[in-house]
Every structure is written in structure tokens, then in C-alpha cells.
Design a protein around this motif. Structure first.
Motif, PDB file in Angstrom:
ATOM      1  N   TYR A  71       0.842  -1.188   0.000  1.00 13.05           N
ATOM      2  CA  TYR A  71       0.000   0.000   0.000  1.00 13.05           C
ATOM      3  C   TYR A  71       0.880   1.242   0.000  1.00 13.05           C
ATOM      4  O   TYR A  71       1.733   1.400   0.865  1.00 13.05           O
ATOM      5  CB  TYR A  71      -0.915   0.000   1.227  1.00 13.05           C
ATOM      6  CG  TYR A  71      -1.776   1.237   1.342  1.00 13.05           C
ATOM      7  CD1 TYR A  71      -2.824   1.452   0.447  1.00 13.05           C
ATOM      8  CD2 TYR A  71      -1.539   2.180   2.326  1.00 13.05           C
ATOM      9  CE1 TYR A  71      -3.619   2.581   0.542  1.00 13.05           C
ATOM     10  CE2 TYR A  71      -2.326   3.317   2.436  1.00 13.05           C
ATOM     11  CZ  TYR A  71      -3.369   3.512   1.537  1.00 13.05           C
ATOM     12  OH  TYR A  71      -4.141   4.639   1.631  1.00 13.05           O
ATOM     13  N   ARG A  72       0.665   2.099  -1.012  1.00 12.09           N
ATOM     14  CA  ARG A  72       1.482   3.315  -1.133  1.00 12.09           C
ATOM     15  C   ARG A  72       0.582   4.549  -1.197  1.00 12.09           C
ATOM     16  O   ARG A  72       0.617   5.321  -2.142  1.00 12.09           O
ATOM     17  CB  ARG A  72       2.356   3.233  -2.388  1.00 12.09           C
ATOM     18  CG  ARG A  72       3.390   2.110  -2.348  1.00 12.09           C
ATOM     19  CD  ARG A  72       4.226   2.106  -3.622  1.00 12.09           C
ATOM     20  NE  ARG A  72       5.236   1.073  -3.609  1.00 12.09           N
ATOM     21  CZ  ARG A  72       6.072   0.833  -4.618  1.00 12.09           C
ATOM     22  NH1 ARG A  72       5.980   1.564  -5.744  1.00 12.09           N
ATOM     23  NH2 ARG A  72       6.979  -0.115  -4.538  1.00 12.09           N
ATOM     24  N   ASN A  73      -0.242   4.694  -0.182  1.00 10.33           N
ATOM     25  CA  ASN A  73      -1.139   5.849  -0.099  1.00 10.33           C
ATOM     26  C   ASN A  73      -2.035   5.987  -1.336  1.00 10.33           C
ATOM     27  O   ASN A  73      -2.302   7.092  -1.803  1.00 10.33           O
ATOM     28  CB  ASN A  73      -0.342   7.143   0.109  1.00 10.33           C
ATOM     29  CG  ASN A  73       0.381   7.151   1.447  1.00 10.33           C
ATOM     30  OD1 ASN A  73      -0.188   6.753   2.463  1.00 10.33           O
ATOM     31  ND2 ASN A  73       1.622   7.599   1.446  1.00 10.33           N
ATOM     32  N   GLN A  74      -2.485   4.843  -1.886  1.00 12.10           N
ATOM     33  CA  GLN A  74      -3.383   4.891  -3.029  1.00 12.10           C
ATOM     34  C   GLN A  74      -4.758   5.410  -2.606  1.00 12.10           C
ATOM     35  O   GLN A  74      -5.108   5.413  -1.418  1.00 12.10           O
ATOM     36  CB  GLN A  74      -3.555   3.490  -3.654  1.00 12.10           C
ATOM     37  CG  GLN A  74      -2.278   2.925  -4.267  1.00 12.10           C
ATOM     38  CD  GLN A  74      -1.720   1.810  -3.416  1.00 12.10           C
ATOM     39  OE1 GLN A  74      -1.660   1.939  -2.213  1.00 12.10           O
ATOM     40  NE2 GLN A  74      -1.322   0.718  -4.058  1.00 12.10           N
ATOM     41  N   ILE A  75      -5.507   5.825  -3.608  1.00 11.23           N
ATOM     42  CA  ILE A  75      -6.889   6.211  -3.367  1.00 11.23           C
ATOM     43  C   ILE A  75      -7.687   4.957  -3.001  1.00 11.23           C
ATOM     44  O   ILE A  75      -7.545   3.907  -3.626  1.00 11.23           O
ATOM     45  CB  ILE A  75      -7.487   6.865  -4.629  1.00 11.23           C
ATOM     46  CG1 ILE A  75      -6.788   8.193  -4.916  1.00 11.23           C
ATOM     47  CG2 ILE A  75      -8.992   7.088  -4.464  1.00 11.23           C
ATOM     48  CD1 ILE A  75      -7.185   8.817  -6.236  1.00 11.23           C
ATOM     49  N   ILE A  76      -8.517   5.057  -1.974  1.00  6.87           N
ATOM     50  CA  ILE A  76      -9.396   3.961  -1.582  1.00  6.87           C
ATOM     51  C   ILE A  76     -10.840   4.408  -1.810  1.00  6.87           C
ATOM     52  O   ILE A  76     -11.242   5.480  -1.347  1.00  6.87           O
ATOM     53  CB  ILE A  76      -9.190   3.550  -0.119  1.00  6.87           C
ATOM     54  CG1 ILE A  76      -7.739   3.123   0.119  1.00  6.87           C
ATOM     55  CG2 ILE A  76     -10.136   2.407   0.251  1.00  6.87           C
ATOM     56  CD1 ILE A  76      -7.433   2.731   1.546  1.00  6.87           C
ATOM     57  N   SER A  77     -11.592   3.602  -2.536  1.00  8.59           N
ATOM     58  CA  SER A  77     -12.992   3.915  -2.828  1.00  8.59           C
ATOM     59  C   SER A  77     -13.900   2.870  -2.196  1.00  8.59           C
ATOM     60  O   SER A  77     -13.430   1.833  -1.698  1.00  8.59           O
ATOM     61  CB  SER A  77     -13.229   3.962  -4.339  1.00  8.59           C
ATOM     62  OG  SER A  77     -12.465   4.981  -4.947  1.00  8.59           O
ATOM     63  N   HIS A  78     -15.196   3.114  -2.244  1.00  7.28           N
ATOM     64  CA  HIS A  78     -16.130   2.114  -1.753  1.00  7.28           C
ATOM     65  C   HIS A  78     -17.458   2.230  -2.479  1.00  7.28           C
ATOM     66  O   HIS A  78     -17.875   3.312  -2.888  1.00  7.28           O
ATOM     67  CB  HIS A  78     -16.338   2.224  -0.239  1.00  7.28           C
ATOM     68  CG  HIS A  78     -16.933   3.521   0.212  1.00  7.28           C
ATOM     69  ND1 HIS A  78     -16.186   4.651   0.431  1.00  7.28           N
ATOM     70  CD2 HIS A  78     -18.218   3.870   0.480  1.00  7.28           C
ATOM     71  CE1 HIS A  78     -16.962   5.641   0.821  1.00  7.28           C
ATOM     72  NE2 HIS A  78     -18.208   5.199   0.856  1.00  7.28           N
ATOM     73  N   ASP A  79     -18.098   1.077  -2.693  1.00  4.35           N
ATOM     74  CA  ASP A  79     -19.424   0.979  -3.294  1.00  4.35           C
ATOM     75  C   ASP A  79     -20.400   0.506  -2.222  1.00  4.35           C
ATOM     76  O   ASP A  79     -20.030  -0.267  -1.334  1.00  4.35           O
ATOM     77  CB  ASP A  79     -19.447  -0.033  -4.449  1.00  4.35           C
ATOM     78  CG  ASP A  79     -18.432   0.282  -5.528  1.00  4.35           C
ATOM     79  OD1 ASP A  79     -18.137   1.477  -5.734  1.00  4.35           O
ATOM     80  OD2 ASP A  79     -17.927  -0.665  -6.162  1.00  4.35           O
ATOM     81  N   THR A  80     -21.642   0.938  -2.335  1.00  2.85           N
ATOM     82  CA  THR A  80     -22.669   0.548  -1.372  1.00  2.85           C
ATOM     83  C   THR A  80     -23.678  -0.384  -2.020  1.00  2.85           C
ATOM     84  O   THR A  80     -24.211  -0.084  -3.095  1.00  2.85           O
ATOM     85  CB  THR A  80     -23.408   1.780  -0.820  1.00  2.85           C
ATOM     86  OG1 THR A  80     -22.459   2.662  -0.211  1.00  2.85           O
ATOM     87  CG2 THR A  80     -24.441   1.369   0.218  1.00  2.85           C
ATOM     88  N   LEU A  81     -23.919  -1.515  -1.389  1.00  2.00           N
ATOM     89  CA  LEU A  81     -24.986  -2.422  -1.806  1.00  2.00           C
ATOM     90  C   LEU A  81     -26.079  -2.329  -0.744  1.00  2.00           C
ATOM     91  O   LEU A  81     -26.095  -3.081   0.235  1.00  2.00           O
ATOM     92  CB  LEU A  81     -24.465  -3.856  -1.938  1.00  2.00           C
ATOM     93  CG  LEU A  81     -23.481  -4.073  -3.092  1.00  2.00           C
ATOM     94  CD1 LEU A  81     -22.102  -4.394  -2.564  1.00  2.00           C
ATOM     95  CD2 LEU A  81     -23.964  -5.175  -4.010  1.00  2.00           C
ATOM     96  N   GLU A  82     -26.980  -1.383  -0.941  1.00  6.01           N
ATOM     97  CA  GLU A  82     -27.989  -1.081   0.072  1.00  6.01           C
ATOM     98  C   GLU A  82     -28.882  -2.277   0.367  1.00  6.01           C
ATOM     99  O   GLU A  82     -29.232  -2.537   1.520  1.00  6.01           O
ATOM    100  CB  GLU A  82     -28.836   0.104  -0.382  1.00  6.01           C
ATOM    101  CG  GLU A  82     -28.057   1.419  -0.484  1.00  6.01           C
ATOM    102  CD  GLU A  82     -28.936   2.579  -0.891  1.00  6.01           C
ATOM    103  OE1 GLU A  82     -30.165   2.358  -1.064  1.00  6.01           O
ATOM    104  OE2 GLU A  82     -28.402   3.691  -1.043  1.00  6.01           O
ATOM    105  N   GLN A  83     -29.243  -2.999  -0.676  1.00  2.45           N
ATOM    106  CA  GLN A  83     -30.142  -4.143  -0.510  1.00  2.45           C
ATOM    107  C   GLN A  83     -29.550  -5.189   0.438  1.00  2.45           C
ATOM    108  O   GLN A  83     -30.282  -5.838   1.191  1.00  2.45           O
ATOM    109  CB  GLN A  83     -30.433  -4.780  -1.871  1.00  2.45           C
ATOM    110  CG  GLN A  83     -31.380  -5.971  -1.818  1.00  2.45           C
ATOM    111  CD  GLN A  83     -31.591  -6.600  -3.185  1.00  2.45           C
ATOM    112  OE1 GLN A  83     -31.187  -6.055  -4.200  1.00  2.45           O
ATOM    113  NE2 GLN A  83     -32.230  -7.755  -3.223  1.00  2.45           N
ATOM    114  N   GLU A  84     -28.221  -5.329   0.403  1.00  2.31           N
ATOM    115  CA  GLU A  84     -27.563  -6.336   1.225  1.00  2.31           C
ATOM    116  C   GLU A  84     -26.973  -5.773   2.514  1.00  2.31           C
ATOM    117  O   GLU A  84     -26.438  -6.524   3.323  1.00  2.31           O
ATOM    118  CB  GLU A  84     -26.441  -7.012   0.409  1.00  2.31           C
ATOM    119  CG  GLU A  84     -26.917  -7.694  -0.855  1.00  2.31           C
ATOM    120  CD  GLU A  84     -28.021  -8.691  -0.565  1.00  2.31           C
ATOM    121  OE1 GLU A  84     -27.802  -9.576   0.281  1.00  2.31           O
ATOM    122  OE2 GLU A  84     -29.108  -8.569  -1.167  1.00  2.31           O
ATOM    123  N   GLY A  85     -27.029  -4.452   2.682  1.00  5.23           N
ATOM    124  CA  GLY A  85     -26.438  -3.848   3.869  1.00  5.23           C
ATOM    125  C   GLY A  85     -24.935  -4.051   3.907  1.00  5.23           C
ATOM    126  O   GLY A  85     -24.347  -4.282   4.966  1.00  5.23           O
TER     127      GLY A  85
END
Length: 272
Positions: free
Chosen positions: A106-120
Motif C-alpha cells: 500500500y502506497r497511499n493509493q486512493i481507496i474507494s467504496h461501493d454501497t450495496l444497500e439491498q444487502e447492507g
């Protein structure tokens, strides 16, 4: 007075999948409601970053079909730097904590996230920032998600009631394994293998751990796998009900594609 024109020019749509071995481009023609073309740009994982960027820039300039305007562009990041987190336990200030057991370096990369609302659930991942930058310079604004987010969405379309079932999405030397049990996503993992027999071990061990009966539970295959392959014959030997996952009914434009091509690019063609 001249009347205002209500004519709307409908541009094509494109999805781009970033794999470890290169990029795939899929162009959808909404006027004809069909997949128009699929392009592949191989970029070996060992290729230096500067060479990758140059190859991609040249390809985007020289491939005429990719130089047109698009209504929408969806970029899919397909790598193993991801982790699903229950929404109740998610905190945006601790993104790397969720990935520290999955990411080798890990070299300070951008971290993203997706939300799956149906599954919490929240899918935390590291996108390919350098490729994103080149695509943004070429096309402007676009949306992006992780491959596993879209994979799970497609599987939930096929199995909305989450009946007991196993899904295996294959790529060269690896596969994603998703298992539904008792009305929920019971298992989601990514395995690499050198020999097909190793793949079979991971599959059967996972099913055994979840007490899934191979005589009753169906398995659906998608991705880079064909009927006349060693992987298929090994699975067929131990699992009674084995199927290739067909294109979803909500995506009729996939129905007339070559079945092998459609299966290999299953997620890429299901983003429209």
C-alpha cells in the motif's frame, strides 16, 4: 418563428473493464439495442506503469471506435484489492483497516467504496488511479465501481430470493466464488490457482465448510470457462447440477451474441 427542435441525439454507451492483464471496452448502441463491439487491449501485469500509460494513451487515440462521444461511460475495476464490510460496521475514516489483510503493498493509493444497500454491505477497494486519470483526460466525467460489486448485483438479479446456489466466475488462473444459503450471501471469495485441480480443491472445500450438498445445490458458471475445459470436467465430476449462467432477461441485447464471447465478458456486457 422557428419552432424549437425536440430532437435528442442519442450517443452510444461504453463500459470499460480494467483487468490485471489489460483493458476491455464494450460499446452499446441504444438505437439498435445491441452490443455493437468489444475491444481488448492486453497489458501484462509485469509491464512498467509508464509503458502501460503510453500504450493506453496511444490505443485510445488510434482506435477510431473509442474516439467518439458517449452518453455514459462505466469503468469497472477488477482486482483483488477489495473487501466486503457490513454496513453497520463501516466507518469511512477506517478504509485501509478493511483492506490491510487483502493488499500486499500500500502506497497511499486512493481507496474507494461501493454501497450495496439491498444487502447492507459496503465494498471497499483500491481503484487503478493512473488508468482512471488517463480515461478522465480522454472522456471527462465517468462512473466507476469494483468488478465484485457488479458481479454480486448481476447474481442477485438471477437469484433475487437468494435460494441455495453456487456461482463461479472464471478468469485466467483465478475465479470468484459466491455462495447463497439460507436467504443470504453466505460466502464471497477470490482464489488464484496454477492447476485446475487446485481450483477444484478450493471449490469443494468451500462447499464442505458451508455444508452445501453437491448432489442438490446447483452451480452456475460464467466468465472464461468452456464446456470442453479441464476445469469444467472436474466440476462436472463432483457436482451434479452444473449450468452456464445465461444472459439476464433484462439485457436482451446479449441474446444474439456468441455464447462464449458473452460469457467471457458477462459483467462487462451487463452494465447498460
Amino acid at each position: 418563428m422557428p419552432q424549437e427542435s425536440n430532437i435528442h441525439i442519442q450517443f452510444k454507451q461504453m463500459s470499460i473493464q480494467l483487468n490485471l492483464g489489460g483493458l476491455s471496452f464494450c460499446i452499446f448502441n441504444p438505437s439498435l439495442s445491441c452490443i455493437e463491439s468489444i475491444y481488448h487491449l492486453p497489458l501484462p501485469p509485469t509491464m512498467p506503469l509508464l509503458v502501460v500509460e503510453k500504450e493506453l494513451q496511444d490505443y485510445l487515440k488510434n482506435e477510431r471506435a473509442l474516439c467518439q462521444d458517449f452518453d455514459t461511460i462505466k469503468v469497472i475495476h477488477n482486482n483483488q484489492d477489495f473487501a466486503f464490510v457490513p454496513e453497520k460496521l463501516f466507518a469511512s475514516e477506517h478504509l485501509f483497516e478493511y483492506l490491510k489483510f487483502n493488499v500486499q503493498e500500500y502506497r497511499n493509493q486512493i481507496i474507494s467504496h461501493d454501497t450495496l444497500e439491498q444487502e447492507g454491505m459496503i465494498n471497499v477497494y483500491i481503484p487503478n488511479a493512473s488508468v482512471n486519470r488517463i480515461l478522465r483526460e480522454t472522456y471527462g466525467i465517468f462512473e466507476y465501481e469494483h468488478f465484485t460489486t457488479l458481479l454480486l448485483k448481476v447474481l442477485l438479479m438471477h437469484n433475487p430470493q437468494k435460494k441455495p446456489a453456487v456461482y463461479a466466475h472464471f478468469e485466467k488462473g483465478c475465479f470468484h466464488l459466491v455462495i447463497f444459503k439460507e436467504g443470504k450471501v453466505a460466502f464471497f471469495n477470490y482464489f488464484t490457482f496454477e492447476e485446475p485441480i487446485d481450483m477444484l480443491y478450493y471449490l469443494l472445500f468451500s462447499l464442505e465448510q458451508l455444508s452445501m450438498d453437491t448432489e442438490v445445490t446447483p452451480i452456475y458458471l460464467l466468465g472464461d470457462i468452456i464446456r470442453n475445459s479441464e476445469e469444467y470436467y472436474l466440476i462436472y465430476k463432483y457436482v451434479r447440477f452444473i449450468y452456464f449462467l445465461p444472459p439476464q432477461k433484462s439485457n436482451p441485447f446479449c441474446q444474439n451474441m456468441d455464447p462464449t464471447l458473452a460469457r467471457m465478458n458477462f459483467i462487462l456486457t451487463h452494465t447498460f
